[in-house]
Design a protein around this motif. Structure first.
Motif, mmCIF file in Angstrom:
data_model
loop_
_atom_site.group_PDB
_atom_site.id
_atom_site.type_symbol
_atom_site.label_atom_id
_atom_site.label_comp_id
_atom_site.label_asym_id
_atom_site.label_seq_id
_atom_site.Cartn_x
_atom_site.Cartn_y
_atom_site.Cartn_z
ATOM 1 N N CYS A 15 0.835 -1.197 0.000
ATOM 2 C CA CYS A 15 0.000 0.000 0.000
ATOM 3 C C CYS A 15 0.875 1.255 0.000
ATOM 4 O O CYS A 15 1.876 1.324 0.717
ATOM 5 C CB CYS A 15 -0.900 -0.010 1.229
ATOM 6 S SG CYS A 15 -1.817 1.505 1.465
ATOM 7 N N ALA A 17 0.097 4.065 1.175
ATOM 8 C CA ALA A 17 -0.094 4.841 2.403
ATOM 9 C C ALA A 17 0.442 4.114 3.631
ATOM 10 O O ALA A 17 1.184 4.701 4.414
ATOM 11 C CB ALA A 17 -1.570 5.169 2.588
ATOM 12 N N CYS A 18 0.095 2.833 3.824
ATOM 13 C CA CYS A 18 0.473 2.160 5.065
ATOM 14 C C CYS A 18 1.575 1.122 4.863
ATOM 15 O O CYS A 18 2.034 0.515 5.829
ATOM 16 C CB CYS A 18 -0.754 1.518 5.722
ATOM 17 S SG CYS A 18 -1.495 0.202 4.733
ATOM 18 N N CYS A 35 -3.028 1.039 -3.395
ATOM 19 C CA CYS A 35 -3.243 1.130 -1.949
ATOM 20 C C CYS A 35 -4.378 0.190 -1.567
ATOM 21 O O CYS A 35 -4.981 -0.438 -2.423
ATOM 22 C CB CYS A 35 -3.583 2.563 -1.534
ATOM 23 S SG CYS A 35 -5.216 3.079 -2.080
ATOM 24 N N CYS A 36 -4.659 0.067 -0.256
ATOM 25 C CA CYS A 36 -5.768 -0.754 0.212
ATOM 26 C C CYS A 36 -7.074 -0.136 -0.277
ATOM 27 O O CYS A 36 -7.198 1.086 -0.339
ATOM 28 C CB CYS A 36 -5.801 -0.794 1.746
ATOM 29 S SG CYS A 36 -4.210 -1.007 2.529
ATOM 30 N N CYS A 41 -6.715 4.599 3.659
ATOM 31 C CA CYS A 41 -5.492 4.565 2.870
ATOM 32 C C CYS A 41 -5.639 5.252 1.513
ATOM 33 O O CYS A 41 -4.706 5.880 1.031
ATOM 34 C CB CYS A 41 -5.034 3.122 2.654
ATOM 35 S SG CYS A 41 -4.273 2.425 4.124
ATOM 36 N N GLU A 42 -6.824 5.128 0.884
ATOM 37 C CA GLU A 42 -6.980 5.697 -0.453
ATOM 38 C C GLU A 42 -6.794 7.216 -0.419
ATOM 39 O O GLU A 42 -6.073 7.783 -1.234
ATOM 40 C CB GLU A 42 -8.355 5.351 -1.021
ATOM 41 C CG GLU A 42 -8.493 5.832 -2.452
ATOM 42 C CD GLU A 42 -9.838 5.475 -3.074
ATOM 43 O OE1 GLU A 42 -10.553 4.613 -2.519
ATOM 44 O OE2 GLU A 42 -10.153 6.070 -4.111
ATOM 45 N N LYS A 44 -5.204 8.965 1.830
ATOM 46 C CA LYS A 44 -3.815 9.289 2.165
ATOM 47 C C LYS A 44 -2.899 9.073 0.958
ATOM 48 O O LYS A 44 -2.021 9.893 0.666
ATOM 49 C CB LYS A 44 -3.363 8.415 3.337
ATOM 50 C CG LYS A 44 -2.164 8.982 4.067
ATOM 51 C CD LYS A 44 -1.691 8.039 5.163
ATOM 52 C CE LYS A 44 -0.283 8.429 5.596
ATOM 53 N NZ LYS A 44 0.361 7.360 6.360
ATOM 54 N N ALA A 45 -3.125 7.952 0.240
ATOM 55 C CA ALA A 45 -2.285 7.641 -0.917
ATOM 56 C C ALA A 45 -2.466 8.693 -2.013
ATOM 57 O O ALA A 45 -1.500 9.112 -2.662
ATOM 58 C CB ALA A 45 -2.633 6.259 -1.454
#
Ligand SMILES: [Zn+2]
Ligand SMILES: [Zn+2]
Length: 124
Positions: A15, A17-18, A35-36, A41-42, A44-45
């Motif tokens: 991912c 982001a994480c 990403c997830c 996460c989306e 953040k990514a």
């Protein structure tokens, strides 16, 4: 590497982001990163990606404008000299000095930004 959610599934990537492993069932394709497809996460990514894209744009603009500012000063100086003369008695007047100052400043600015750009390229 296994998926963070599905421990028995192989991860297709990590991912953006994480940095956890994600399997095909969990992956969300963002174009140039993944990403997830659940949780925050989306968002953040996407923020991370847009920041990268923005810094790329800024860098390209800086590279493009490297010679614009010095060129502007040199042009302005030349114009000053061209229009400040014209038979007012003294050949070398205030306008000429001002214009020359602009041109010298433009050349120094150009040399400085050229050296700065060279240094940046060396650093990679
Ligand atoms: Zn994630
Ligand atoms: Zn999964």
């Amino acid at each position: 590497m296994k998926c963070f959610v599905h421990q028995d599934a192989d991860a297709v990537g990590t991912c953006r982001a994480c940095n956890k492993g994600i399997c095909p069932a969990c992956v969300k394709d963002l174009g140039h990163s993944i990403c997830c497809n659940h949780g925050p996460c989306e968002t953040k990514a996407r923020t991370l990606d847009s920041q990268v894209a923005q810094s790329g744009v800024v860098l390209a603009a800086q590279r493009r404008n490297r010679f614009l500012a010095p060129l502007f000063f040199i042009m302005a100086g030349a114009l000053f000299i061209a229009f400040s003369g014209g038979g007012k008695g003294s050949w070398f007047g205030f306008g000429h000095a001002f214009g020359l100052g602009f041109i010298v400043f433009g050349i120094i600015l150009g040399a400085a930004s050229h050296r700065y750009a060279k240094e940046l390229e060396r650093k990679g």
